[in-house]
Write an enzyme that holds these catalytic residues in place. Structure first.
Site, PDB file in Angstrom:
ATOM      1  N   SER A  37       6.393 -23.246  -4.252  1.00 61.10           N
ATOM      2  CA  SER A  37       7.292 -23.031  -3.131  1.00 61.10           C
ATOM      3  C   SER A  37       6.549 -22.534  -1.872  1.00 61.10           C
ATOM      4  O   SER A  37       6.997 -22.738  -0.751  1.00 61.10           O
ATOM      5  CB  SER A  37       8.357 -22.047  -3.593  1.00 61.10           C
ATOM      6  OG  SER A  37       8.935 -21.405  -2.533  1.00 61.10           O
ATOM      7  N   ALA A  85      11.086 -13.234  -4.068  1.00 60.20           N
ATOM      8  CA  ALA A  85      10.381 -13.320  -5.360  1.00 60.20           C
ATOM      9  C   ALA A  85      10.200 -14.783  -5.801  1.00 60.20           C
ATOM     10  O   ALA A  85      11.094 -15.592  -5.569  1.00 60.20           O
ATOM     11  CB  ALA A  85      11.178 -12.546  -6.421  1.00 60.20           C
ATOM     12  N   PRO A  86       9.047 -15.127  -6.399  1.00 63.90           N
ATOM     13  CA  PRO A  86       7.907 -14.251  -6.733  1.00 63.90           C
ATOM     14  C   PRO A  86       6.894 -14.046  -5.599  1.00 63.90           C
ATOM     15  O   PRO A  86       5.846 -13.452  -5.821  1.00 63.90           O
ATOM     16  CB  PRO A  86       7.258 -15.001  -7.897  1.00 63.90           C
ATOM     17  CG  PRO A  86       7.552 -16.454  -7.618  1.00 63.90           C
ATOM     18  CD  PRO A  86       8.908 -16.487  -6.952  1.00 63.90           C
ATOM     19  N   GLY A  87       7.184 -14.548  -4.387  1.00 60.92           N
ATOM     20  CA  GLY A  87       6.324 -14.148  -3.269  1.00 60.92           C
ATOM     21  C   GLY A  87       5.513 -15.241  -2.590  1.00 60.92           C
ATOM     22  O   GLY A  87       4.629 -14.954  -1.782  1.00 60.92           O
ATOM     23  N   GLY A  88       5.835 -16.503  -2.885  1.00 56.54           N
ATOM     24  CA  GLY A  88       5.081 -17.618  -2.285  1.00 56.54           C
ATOM     25  C   GLY A  88       5.177 -17.649  -0.767  1.00 56.54           C
ATOM     26  O   GLY A  88       4.171 -17.897  -0.079  1.00 56.54           O
ATOM     27  N   ASP A 120      14.017  -8.639  -2.374  1.00 55.66           N
ATOM     28  CA  ASP A 120      14.491  -9.366  -3.561  1.00 55.66           C
ATOM     29  C   ASP A 120      14.604  -8.356  -4.696  1.00 55.66           C
ATOM     30  O   ASP A 120      13.761  -7.463  -4.814  1.00 55.66           O
ATOM     31  CB  ASP A 120      13.489 -10.479  -3.947  1.00 55.66           C
ATOM     32  CG  ASP A 120      14.125 -11.573  -4.791  1.00 55.66           C
ATOM     33  OD1 ASP A 120      14.737 -11.241  -5.820  1.00 55.66           O
ATOM     34  OD2 ASP A 120      14.000 -12.756  -4.412  1.00 55.66           O
ATOM     35  N   ASP A 126      19.799  -6.278  -1.563  1.00 56.27           N
ATOM     36  CA  ASP A 126      20.544  -7.517  -1.342  1.00 56.27           C
ATOM     37  C   ASP A 126      20.186  -8.065   0.046  1.00 56.27           C
ATOM     38  O   ASP A 126      20.364  -7.381   1.056  1.00 56.27           O
ATOM     39  CB  ASP A 126      22.049  -7.208  -1.436  1.00 56.27           C
ATOM     40  CG  ASP A 126      22.899  -8.440  -1.172  1.00 56.27           C
ATOM     41  OD1 ASP A 126      22.340  -9.514  -0.850  1.00 56.27           O
ATOM     42  OD2 ASP A 126      24.131  -8.334  -1.291  1.00 56.27           O
ATOM     43  N   ASP A 185      14.919 -17.820   1.720  1.00 60.10           N
ATOM     44  CA  ASP A 185      14.896 -18.865   0.678  1.00 60.10           C
ATOM     45  C   ASP A 185      15.902 -18.517  -0.425  1.00 60.10           C
ATOM     46  O   ASP A 185      15.730 -18.906  -1.575  1.00 60.10           O
ATOM     47  CB  ASP A 185      13.463 -18.959   0.114  1.00 60.10           C
ATOM     48  CG  ASP A 185      13.244 -20.236  -0.703  1.00 60.10           C
ATOM     49  OD1 ASP A 185      14.064 -21.170  -0.593  1.00 60.10           O
ATOM     50  OD2 ASP A 185      12.253 -20.295  -1.459  1.00 60.10           O
ATOM     51  N   LYS A 190      20.595 -25.391   0.952  1.00 56.74           N
ATOM     52  CA  LYS A 190      20.732 -26.271  -0.218  1.00 56.74           C
ATOM     53  C   LYS A 190      22.012 -27.078  -0.055  1.00 56.74           C
ATOM     54  O   LYS A 190      23.115 -26.549  -0.141  1.00 56.74           O
ATOM     55  CB  LYS A 190      20.768 -25.430  -1.488  1.00 56.74           C
ATOM     56  CG  LYS A 190      20.634 -26.268  -2.724  1.00 56.74           C
ATOM     57  CD  LYS A 190      20.244 -25.414  -3.923  1.00 56.74           C
ATOM     58  CE  LYS A 190      20.368 -26.142  -5.232  1.00 56.74           C
ATOM     59  NZ  LYS A 190      19.634 -27.388  -5.336  1.00 56.74           N
TER      60      LYS A 190
END
Ligand code: SAM
Length: 356
Positions: A191, A224-227, A243, A263, A279, A308
């Protein structure tokens, strides 16, 4: 070059998004007053627009800039075709039409649609490229100059090629519109490449220079996970990664990321930041409203975000989000920038860029 006639446009898209690409092509060409027909085969990864009457190639390119498309990875102005290419020598007939049409180009890109079937000719194209470049250079059709057009040779099978033109400043910077980017070693997910592609595809060089400077701040909602956080951290920006999920140790090890368990819809920063990226997988209109609110309230200056889209109503949902953001931005003084693209690294989602 200015007298080259265009017969239409060729648009590359992600297979499965032909309907959306065709629908926006139809809307854009109608708005530009260019009558013609759109042809789209499901799962083909390509849309063709055929003009009723040929026009000057620069006129059609200028009338509808590449950035006006969301669902096209590339928009090529169609200027010729060779059929029945002989197996033993494809170079001579291609070089000959390039010469006859009067094309002077700065580079040649050998392309196909992004489908397994279409890509079967990739090996043949690779082998042919140096021979074709040599032949085009010899006849003065190819010179290594940025200011000259890119010649796209779009192959459908082994024996048919369409010739297309684009200018570097009005096109995807990647052959086939497929972003080729380096995966950072510390990246916890693919990502990360989406944000890297978004920087290139949705922003100008000046915008990147101004906003991706060491020392600036970025907020990453749904990090998360931080890309995405890693993309900023590696450029020296300080990141608040919001996150409830964990951020990968390799991302935290950059020393540039603060993990906030909260949140993303309700968390607010204490300081203003250059960036807010988002994201979080949520209803698109909810994300659009959140982004518009961050920009309108001055919490950040620019944002990149994912929407999305529901499979059956992609165009409608995008129009709703665009309207929502436009309405909010128009209440404020001054100009704003809003762009959307279906990136190579996007699947069911599209990526937006909003700046004020
Ligand atoms: N951009 C990330 C990367 O490059 O590694 C991947 C993000 S992942 C697609 C979506 C993330 O959004 C998930 O980690 C999820 O926990 C987070 N998320 C969803 N809803 C959220 C919310 N309301 N607040 C904070 N995070 C949320």
């Amino acid at each position: 070059m200015s007298s080259i006639l265009a017969y239409g446009l060729i648009l590359y898209c992600r297979p499965g998004f032909e309907k959306e690409c065709a629908s926006e092509t139809s809307a854009l060409t109608t708005k530009a007053g260019l009558p013609g027909k759109v042809h789209a085969e499901p799962q083909s990864g390509v849309i063709r627009f055929v003009l009723n009457e040929p026009v000057d190639w620069r006129a059609i390119a200028d009338a509808i800039p590449f950035n006006d498309w969301v669902f096209a990875r590339q928009r090529v102005v169609w200027v010729g075709r060779v059929e029945d290419l002989p197996t033993r020598d494809r170079v001579t007939p291609i070089a000959s039409i390039v010469h006859d049409v009067g094309i002077h180009c700065g580079r040649v890109w050998m392309e196909t649609a992004d489908t397994n079937d279409a890509k079967k000719v990739s090996g043949m194209l690779k082998r042919m490229t140096p021979h074709l470049e040599f032949a085009l250079g010899n006849q003065n059709s190819l010179k290594n100059q940025d200011s000259l057009a890119t010649l796209h040779l779009f192959f459908e099978g082994q024996d048919r090629v369409d010739l297309g033109l684009t200018m570097l400043n009005d096109a995807s910077p990647w052959p086939m519109g497929i972003a080729r980017l380096r995966m950072p070693r510390a990246a916890p997910s693919r990502s990360t490449l989406k944000l890297a592609e978004a920087f290139q595809a949705l922003m100008t060089e000046d915008e990147r220079t101004a906003s991706l400077k060491a020392g600036l701040r970025a907020v990453d909602l749904g990090a998360a996970p931080g890309g995405w956080s890693l993309q900023f951290a590696e450029r020296g920006l300080h990141v608040s990664a919001v996150d409830n999920g964990n951020i990968a140790p390799a991302v935290m090890a950059t020393g540039m990321v603060e993990h906030v368990r909260a949140d993303g819809f309700t968390w607010r920063p204490q300081r203003k930041s250059e960036w807010m990226v988002c994201d979080m997988v949520e209803q698109p209109t909810r994300i659009a409203a959140l982004v518009a609110d961050w920009i309108a309230s001055g919490r950040c200056r620019r944002s990149i975000f994912n929407l999305k889209l529901p499979m059956k109503k992609r165009i409608e949902e995008l129009a709703k989000c665009r309207k929502l953001i436009d309405q909010r931005m128009r209440q404020l003084p001054g100009a704003y920038t809003l762009r959307f693209k279906h990136l190579y690294h996007d699947r069911e989602e599209i990526t937006g860029y909003l700046a004020k």
